[in-house]
Design a protein around this motif. Structure first.
Motif, mmCIF file in Angstrom:
data_model
loop_
_atom_site.group_PDB
_atom_site.id
_atom_site.type_symbol
_atom_site.label_atom_id
_atom_site.label_comp_id
_atom_site.label_asym_id
_atom_site.label_seq_id
_atom_site.Cartn_x
_atom_site.Cartn_y
_atom_site.Cartn_z
ATOM 1 N N ALA A 22 -3.044 7.006 -4.467
ATOM 2 C CA ALA A 22 -4.160 6.717 -5.287
ATOM 3 C C ALA A 22 -4.891 7.738 -5.943
ATOM 4 O O ALA A 22 -5.422 7.501 -7.143
ATOM 5 C CB ALA A 22 -5.127 5.931 -4.108
ATOM 6 N N ARG A 55 -4.994 8.356 -10.594
ATOM 7 C CA ARG A 55 -6.504 8.439 -11.424
ATOM 8 C C ARG A 55 -6.163 9.438 -12.662
ATOM 9 O O ARG A 55 -5.322 10.199 -12.572
ATOM 10 C CB ARG A 55 -7.445 8.976 -10.565
ATOM 11 C CG ARG A 55 -7.949 8.307 -9.278
ATOM 12 C CD ARG A 55 -8.960 8.857 -8.548
ATOM 13 N NE ARG A 55 -9.216 7.985 -7.220
ATOM 14 C CZ ARG A 55 -9.769 8.535 -6.288
ATOM 15 N NH1 ARG A 55 -10.277 9.662 -6.192
ATOM 16 N NH2 ARG A 55 -10.017 7.872 -5.152
ATOM 17 N N ASP A 114 0.869 -1.216 0.037
ATOM 18 C CA ASP A 114 0.088 0.054 0.054
ATOM 19 C C ASP A 114 0.966 1.441 0.023
ATOM 20 O O ASP A 114 1.963 1.357 0.920
ATOM 21 C CB ASP A 114 -0.867 0.107 1.200
ATOM 22 C CG ASP A 114 -1.841 -0.994 1.291
ATOM 23 O OD1 ASP A 114 -2.319 -1.505 0.184
ATOM 24 O OD2 ASP A 114 -2.388 -1.459 2.331
#
Length: 217
Positions: A130, A134, A114
């Motif tokens: 994260a 995108r 992670d």
């Protein structure tokens, strides 16, 4: 260097052994869920590192072996499975349109972990990796491919089965080679990892305070 799977596994083990003395116990955060790469992994079991070995140490080896297996399966797919290879290439083209790929190019010790730690209460919020990964609203993604026919879907499913079978065959060879190296892997863990674990346990022992112990002594 010999390009066989066994030689590549041996080279990755050598690289892992070079990395291992630099390992230090992580103290910044704990894991919130089990690692799907390492938990119950036959690779870790074949290496003899499935018991009493910190996850970060296991993960660094498991990801190196995953890279070996993936490279072999990718080569097999490119050479023998044209429909599946085309679908993978189209998916990669769409993925490449996103603005940022924070998980790419990491050292094997960190690949697959992670990237964003759990948010702390009342901590200032800036961004997460994260979110950066995108696609931006202004980015034009490649047009979606035409729908596959039933015959193409059946052919791709058949090729996926062949790719899975190849991955299983390569995985078995990787595990066999790891079992041959398991002794030096365990010796290295005993030399470079166990002293850190014992030191952490000693610190924990001195920090514990039981309500049953006498006070003011």
């Amino acid at each position: 260097m010999d390009g066989s799977i066994e030689s590549r596994v041996s080279q990755q083990v050598d690289d892992w052994l070079v990395w291992l003395p630099r390992w230090r116990p992580g103290t910044h955060r704990g894991r919130t869920r089990l690692c799907r790469t390492c938990f119950g992994s036959p690779v870790i079991a074949a290496a003899g590192l499935n018991t009493d070995v910190p996850h970060a140490v296991q993960h660094a080896l498991a990801m190196r072996m995953k890279h070996v297996i993936d490279a072999e399966v990718d080569e097999f797919t490119e050479t023998h499975l044209p429909l599946l290879s085309r679908e993978i290439r189209l998916n990669q083209e769409r993925k490449a349109a996103s603005a940022y790929h924070p998980a790419e190019g990491l050292d094997p010790a960190y690949t697959g972990l992670d990237l964003d730690p759990p948010a702390l209460p009342d901590a200032p919020y800036l961004f997460t990796f994260a979110e950066l990964a995108r696609p931006e609203a202004s980015v034009t993604l490649p047009a979606a491919p035409l729908p596959l026919t039933d015959e193409e879907k059946a052919a791709i499913r058949a090729e996926v089965k062949l790719a899975d079978r190849q991955a299983a065959l390569v995985g078995n060879r990787v595990c066999l080679e790891l079992s041959r190296n398991s002794e030096r892997l365990r010796v290295a863990v005993a030399e470079f990892v166990e002293p850190w674990v014992l030191a952490l346990l000693a610190d924990l022992d001195t920090a514990l305070d039981s309500p049953l112990w006498p006070r003011g002594i």
